[in-house]
Design a protein around this motif. Sequence first.
Motif, PDB file in Angstrom:
ATOM      1  N   ALA A 123       0.829  -1.210   0.000  1.00 29.64           N
ATOM      2  CA  ALA A 123       0.000   0.000   0.000  1.00 29.64           C
ATOM      3  C   ALA A 123       0.855   1.249   0.000  1.00 29.64           C
ATOM      4  N   ARG A 124       1.928   1.239   0.745  1.00 30.45           N
ATOM      5  CA  ARG A 124       2.804   2.416   0.786  1.00 30.45           C
ATOM      6  C   ARG A 124       3.457   2.657  -0.572  1.00 30.45           C
ATOM      7  N   LEU A 125       3.903   1.587  -1.217  1.00 29.86           N
ATOM      8  CA  LEU A 125       4.545   1.730  -2.518  1.00 29.86           C
ATOM      9  C   LEU A 125       3.566   2.250  -3.566  1.00 29.86           C
ATOM     10  N   LEU A 126       2.347   1.728  -3.574  1.00 30.58           N
ATOM     11  CA  LEU A 126       1.357   2.186  -4.544  1.00 30.58           C
ATOM     12  C   LEU A 126       0.944   3.630  -4.277  1.00 30.58           C
ATOM     13  N   THR A 127       0.821   3.977  -3.011  1.00 31.38           N
ATOM     14  CA  THR A 127       0.491   5.363  -2.664  1.00 31.38           C
ATOM     15  C   THR A 127       1.568   6.306  -3.167  1.00 31.38           C
ATOM     16  N   GLU A 128       2.811   5.889  -2.974  1.00 33.14           N
ATOM     17  CA  GLU A 128       3.924   6.720  -3.446  1.00 33.14           C
ATOM     18  C   GLU A 128       3.903   6.833  -4.964  1.00 33.14           C
ATOM     19  N   ALA A 129       3.592   5.738  -5.650  1.00 32.56           N
ATOM     20  CA  ALA A 129       3.548   5.764  -7.106  1.00 32.56           C
ATOM     21  C   ALA A 129       2.479   6.723  -7.600  1.00 32.56           C
ATOM     22  N   LEU A 130       1.311   6.706  -6.987  1.00 34.02           N
ATOM     23  CA  LEU A 130       0.211   7.564  -7.436  1.00 34.02           C
ATOM     24  C   LEU A 130       0.457   9.032  -7.111  1.00 34.02           C
ATOM     25  N   ARG A 131       1.271   9.301  -6.085  1.00 36.82           N
ATOM     26  CA  ARG A 131       1.582  10.702  -5.757  1.00 36.82           C
ATOM     27  C   ARG A 131       2.426  11.360  -6.843  1.00 36.82           C
ATOM     28  N   LEU A 132       3.046  10.554  -7.686  1.00 33.26           N
ATOM     29  CA  LEU A 132       3.873  11.122  -8.745  1.00 33.26           C
ATOM     30  C   LEU A 132       3.037  11.828  -9.810  1.00 33.26           C
ATOM     31  N   TRP A 133       1.744  11.495  -9.901  1.00 36.74           N
ATOM     32  CA  TRP A 133       0.887  12.098 -10.917  1.00 36.74           C
ATOM     33  C   TRP A 133       0.512  13.512 -10.517  1.00 36.74           C
ATOM     34  N   ARG A 134       0.661  14.421 -11.490  1.00 39.45           N
ATOM     35  CA  ARG A 134       0.359  15.836 -11.247  1.00 39.45           C
ATOM     36  C   ARG A 134      -0.713  16.331 -12.215  1.00 39.45           C
ATOM     37  N   GLY A 135      -1.510  15.421 -12.738  1.00 34.09           N
ATOM     38  CA  GLY A 135      -2.527  15.743 -13.731  1.00 34.09           C
ATOM     39  C   GLY A 135      -2.415  14.781 -14.889  1.00 34.09           C
ATOM     40  N   PRO A 136      -3.158  15.008 -15.981  1.00 31.66           N
ATOM     41  CA  PRO A 136      -3.060  14.136 -17.158  1.00 31.66           C
ATOM     42  C   PRO A 136      -1.628  14.056 -17.654  1.00 31.66           C
ATOM     43  N   ALA A 137      -1.183  12.847 -17.953  1.00 30.19           N
ATOM     44  CA  ALA A 137       0.200  12.660 -18.390  1.00 30.19           C
ATOM     45  C   ALA A 137       0.462  13.371 -19.708  1.00 30.19           C
ATOM     46  N   LEU A 138       1.728  13.727 -19.920  1.00 26.11           N
ATOM     47  CA  LEU A 138       2.227  14.296 -21.179  1.00 26.11           C
ATOM     48  C   LEU A 138       1.512  15.580 -21.585  1.00 26.11           C
ATOM     49  N   THR A 139       1.077  16.344 -20.595  1.00 25.53           N
ATOM     50  CA  THR A 139       0.435  17.621 -20.893  1.00 25.53           C
ATOM     51  C   THR A 139       1.431  18.550 -21.596  1.00 25.53           C
ATOM     52  N   GLY A 140       0.937  19.167 -22.676  1.00 22.09           N
ATOM     53  CA  GLY A 140       1.809  20.064 -23.430  1.00 22.09           C
ATOM     54  C   GLY A 140       2.468  19.404 -24.611  1.00 22.09           C
ATOM     55  N   VAL A 141       2.166  18.100 -24.844  1.00 23.39           N
ATOM     56  CA  VAL A 141       2.725  17.373 -25.991  1.00 23.39           C
ATOM     57  C   VAL A 141       1.574  16.976 -26.908  1.00 23.39           C
ATOM     58  N   ASP A 142       1.682  17.302 -28.203  1.00 26.00           N
ATOM     59  CA  ASP A 142       0.617  17.024 -29.179  1.00 26.00           C
ATOM     60  C   ASP A 142       0.966  15.806 -30.019  1.00 26.00           C
ATOM     61  N   GLY A 143      -0.006  15.371 -30.802  1.00 27.23           N
ATOM     62  CA  GLY A 143       0.231  14.305 -31.773  1.00 27.23           C
ATOM     63  C   GLY A 143      -0.505  13.030 -31.430  1.00 27.23           C
ATOM     64  N   GLN A 144      -0.672  12.185 -32.494  1.00 24.34           N
ATOM     65  CA  GLN A 144      -1.416  10.944 -32.324  1.00 24.34           C
ATOM     66  C   GLN A 144      -0.720   9.996 -31.353  1.00 24.34           C
ATOM     67  N   TRP A 145       0.615   9.864 -31.527  1.00 28.04           N
ATOM     68  CA  TRP A 145       1.323   8.951 -30.632  1.00 28.04           C
ATOM     69  C   TRP A 145       1.210   9.417 -29.186  1.00 28.04           C
ATOM     70  N   ALA A 146       1.361  10.722 -28.934  1.00 26.30           N
ATOM     71  CA  ALA A 146       1.272  11.252 -27.580  1.00 26.30           C
ATOM     72  C   ALA A 146      -0.102  11.012 -26.988  1.00 26.30           C
ATOM     73  N   GLU A 147      -1.137  11.177 -27.817  1.00 26.92           N
ATOM     74  CA  GLU A 147      -2.493  10.959 -27.326  1.00 26.92           C
ATOM     75  C   GLU A 147      -2.690   9.495 -26.926  1.00 26.92           C
ATOM     76  N   ALA A 148      -2.202   8.566 -27.784  1.00 33.42           N
ATOM     77  CA  ALA A 148      -2.323   7.144 -27.470  1.00 33.42           C
ATOM     78  C   ALA A 148      -1.533   6.795 -26.219  1.00 33.42           C
ATOM     79  N   ALA A 149      -0.323   7.361 -26.120  1.00 34.35           N
ATOM     80  CA  ALA A 149       0.495   7.095 -24.936  1.00 34.35           C
ATOM     81  C   ALA A 149      -0.172   7.645 -23.683  1.00 34.35           C
ATOM     82  N   ARG A 150      -0.788   8.826 -23.817  1.00 31.55           N
ATOM     83  CA  ARG A 150      -1.479   9.434 -22.670  1.00 31.55           C
ATOM     84  C   ARG A 150      -2.622   8.536 -22.204  1.00 31.55           C
ATOM     85  N   ASP A 151      -3.391   7.974 -23.166  1.00 34.64           N
ATOM     86  CA  ASP A 151      -4.489   7.089 -22.790  1.00 34.64           C
ATOM     87  C   ASP A 151      -3.966   5.831 -22.103  1.00 34.64           C
ATOM     88  N   GLY A 152      -2.880   5.298 -22.617  1.00 38.47           N
ATOM     89  CA  GLY A 152      -2.311   4.104 -22.000  1.00 38.47           C
ATOM     90  C   GLY A 152      -1.827   4.366 -20.579  1.00 38.47           C
TER      91      GLY A 152
END
Length: 960
Positions: A123-152
Motif C-alpha cells: 500500500a505504501r509503494l502504490l500510494t507513493e507511485a500515485l503521488r507522482l501524478w500531477r494531472g493528465p500525463a504528457l500535458t503540453g505534448v501534441d500528436g497521435q502517438w502522444a495521445e495514445a500514450a497518454r491514454d495508456g
Amino acid sequence: MSVELQLLGEVVARVDGRVVDLGPARQRCVLVALAVDAPRLVPADRLVERVWGVNTPRRGRETLYSYISRLRQALSGADVLEVVSRSGGYALLVDQPTLVVDLHRFHDLRARAREQTDDARAARLLTEALRLWRGPALTGVDGQWAEAARDGLERERLAALHDLADVRLRLGQGGDLVAELAMRANEHPLDERIGGQYLLALHQAGRTADALDHYRHLRDRLVDELGTDPGTDLQGLHRRILTADPALTTTTAGADRPPATPLQLPAAPGVFTGRGSELAELDRILGDAVQDGDSGADFRAAQGAVSGNSPSAGATAVISAIGGTGGIGKTWLALAWANRWSERFPDGQLFVDLRGFSPAGEPMAPDDAVRGFLDALGVAPDRMPADPNARAARYRSLVADRRMLIVLDNAASADQVVPLLPGSATCTVLVTSRNRLTGLVARHGAHPLHLDVLTDVESRQLLVARLGEARVAAEEPAVAELIALCGGFPLALGVVAARAAAEPRLPLADTVGELREFGLDALNDTDPTANPSTVLSWSLRGLSDRQRRVFALLGIAPGPDIDLHAATSLTGLSPRNTRTVLRGLADASLIIHTPGGRYLMHDLVRDYATVIAHENLAEPVRQAALERVEDSYRYTAHTAAHHLEPHRPPIRLDPPVPGTHPRPLPDYQDALTWLDSHHPHLLAAQHTAATHRRHHVVWHLAWTLHTYHLRRGHRHDELAVWQAAADAADHLPDPTTHTYTHRLLGRAHAALGRHEQAIGHLNQALVLAEHHNDPTQQALTHFTFTWAWEQRGDYRRALDHARHALDLFRTLNLPVWEAEAFNALGWCAARLGEYDTARDHCQASLALHHRLHDPDGRAGSLDSLGFIEHHTGHHRQAIDHYQQAITLGRTLGDTTRVATTLDRLGHPHTALGRHDQARTAWQEALELYRQHGREADAERVQRQLDDLDTTIDIDPHDTG
C-alpha cells in the motif's frame, strides 16, 4: 546535481530546481518519445513517426536533427540526462532512470508493490507511485502517438488505483474508501472489479444493507445493458457478505492498516536568525542542498547519494546528530530545518522529546517513544504488540519505504535513540542531544554536527529580530556590550531580548548593568526552560560524582581554558583518569575540546560551574585544587624562564604542594611556545593567588614572567605583575624580594615612559640593596638605572651607572653581566658621539658574549655596533651587524629587540638608496610596534615610511 524529468502531468525538465525550456510541443514530443524508452535506442524512423505520425513533413529528418540539437543544448547542464546518437537512431541516457524520470519511478514502484507479500508495504509503494501524478500525463505534448500514450498511461494509473483499493480492503480499511469508491463506481457503473470493491468497502464500514442494495442495482444493470449476470468473483463476494464471512472484516494476518500520515512537527521557531552554515551542512548531509521546486524523488535520490545507497537498497536512514551544550539552540536549529523542508517528507513527520535533559526528571524509555510513534502511525491499541522488541519491529515495518522525517529531540544517549531508528534509506532522522552520541556515529553512520555559539553578527540579528532595528540602532553601545556579555549564547540572548521586548521603555543599558554586576544570576527566570542555570543543571544529572566535582573545579580554574597537565593538578587525579573525566564532560557538551589539547568552557557555563563549586565543594577542597594548579603553572613557568635566560641570578623555590604536575619543557623553543600559549593562565594564576593571599606564588610568578615580557613586548602586563608582586612582598620575610620588586617596577615604569615613578622605585631598590649589603642587587640596580636614563635621553647619567655596574659585576665575577655592562657603556658613548670608545666597548662585549655562548647578549652587542657603523658612515657593515642581530632575535623569539633593530636597519638602507629594503624593514617594525602597543614608536616609523614614499631613489657614495 538534482535532475528531474516530469512526464506524469505537464512535461517539465528541471536541473537543480531550475525549469529548462524544452521548446515547442513537437520538440517536447521528441524528448518524451525518447524518455519513455530510456535508456534504450529509439530508431530514427520510429521517432519521426511518434512526433508527426502520418503527417510527417518532407524534411522530417532534418527537423528532427534540429530538435535533437536544441534539446542537447537545453539539457547541457544536466550531466545525468543526455541525448546521444546511436546507429540508426537516438537514446536518452539517464543515470538511474527510476530516480530521474517520474514515469520510470512509477513503473518501478508498481512492480515492487506487486512483488510484496506484506500488504501494508504494498500500500505504501502504490500510494507513493500515485503521488507522482500531477494531472493528465504528457500535458503540453501534441500528436497521435502522444495521445495514445497518454491514454495508456491513464489506464495504468487507474490500474494502480484499483490495486491500491484491493490492498487497502485486504487490510480492512474499507470505511476510509467508501467515498472514493462511490465516485469511481458512478464513473464506471459496469466495472465489476470496482463494483466489488465498493460492496466490500460498504460492508467493512458497517453498511452491509447498502452493500447488498448496490449489488442488486449492479446486477440489474448488467442484465439490462449487457445481457449477462455478474461474474463468479462478484457473486462469491455477495454470498460471503450475506453469510457475514468474518474474513471480510479482518485485516490480513500479521498486517496493519496502512499507516496514517503523522504531522507531529512543532511549529518552527518564531524568531530564527543566523546558523546559515549549519543549515547548509544539514542540507548537505540530509538532502544534498535541496532547492525549491525539487521533486520528492530528487530529494530521496539525494538522501541515497549521501548515505552511499540508493533508496531502494535497504540501507539505513540518513541520520544527523546535532550536539551542543544546553541552551545553545539545538532544537531551535532542528525545527527550523525540519519545517523548512517538511513538504519533502510527504509520508509524514514524527517528533518526540526524549527528555534526556529536562525538568521532567528521568529520560523517556525508548519503548514509550515507540508506543507514541505507533499510535501516531494509526496502530490501534488492541493491535499493539505486547513485546517491546516486537513493537520496535512493527514501527520499523510501518515506516519502511516511506519518505518520512523523524526528529528525536533531547536524547540522553545512543542507547535511547537506536530503537527509534528506521531501517529504510527513505527516512531521514534528526537527533539532538547534549551528549556527543559517539556510538550513534560509530555504529549507525550518523553525521555529527556540533553547535557553537552565535557570532557577534548573528547575535545582533537575533536582537534586531526580537526588538526591531530602530531600538537596536538607538542603543548600539549597550547592544555591543550585551552581545559580549552573552557570549553568543542563544538562550541568554533570548532571555534578554524577551525581557527587553516586555519592557520597551527600559533602556538596554540597565540590562547590561545587571549582567555586568550579577552575571548568570541576572538571567534567572521563573520559567525553568528559560532559566540558563536550570537548563544547565539538567546536564549534570547524567554525570558521575567525579565528573560533577571536576566540572565544578574547572569553573574556578585560573585562565580562559586548561590543558591536561594543569587539569591533572587541578583535579588531583592521575593523568589517565583526568583525561577520561574531561572526555566525558566534552561528550556531555559541558566543555569543548579545542585544538592543541585544551579544554574550554563557555563563559555562562563557567559561571554556572563556579556557582556549583561554591555551593557543593568545601572550601578546603577548592583551596587545595587551586594551590595545585597554581603550582603547576608556577613551576612550569620557572623552567621556561631558565631556558629563556639561563644566566639570570637564581631565586630560592619551595617544593610544590603534593599532587602538582608541572609540565616538562626540554628546550628553549618548547619554553617559548608554552609561555605564548599559557601567558593568560599565568596572569590569571597570579590574580587567583593574590585573592587567596598566597604571597610567595604572586611574587614568584612575576619573577618567572620578567624575561618573557621583555622579549615579547608585554609592557603593561609587566607593570601589572610587579605591582601585584609589590603588595605580596610586604608579606614575605626575604628582604631581597623588596629590592627585586622595586628594581623591576622601576624598569616597567621606564618602559612606559613614566620616568618619575621609575627613578623613585630604582632609588628605593638601591637604598635597600646597600642597606642589606647586597652587591648583586646593587649592580643590577645600577644596570637598570642605565636603561632608565637611556629612555629619558640622559646618556651622561646612564654612562655613570653603567660604569658602576661594570665595576660591581667584575668584582662579583659575573661575566655575562660584565658583557652586558660593556655593551651599555658602548651604547651610551655612541649616543654621546664618542664612536671609537663605543666601538671598543661593544666589540669587547660581543667577544665576551660569544665566549659565554650567550645569543641574547650577542644580539644586543651587534645592534649597538650596527648603530655605531651607520653613524660613522659604514652603512654596509651596519646592515650586516643589524641583520645578524635580527637573526639572533628571531631565533630567541625576542620580538621587542627585532622590532627595534628593524627600525634602525632602515636607516643605513636609506643612506645607500635602498628604499625598498628600508620600506620592508620599517613595515615589519611598524607592525611589531603596534602589536606591542608602542604607539609613539609606531607613529615615528609611519612618518619615516611616508617620507620614504616622497624620496627619489639615489645611490650615494658608500664610505663603507
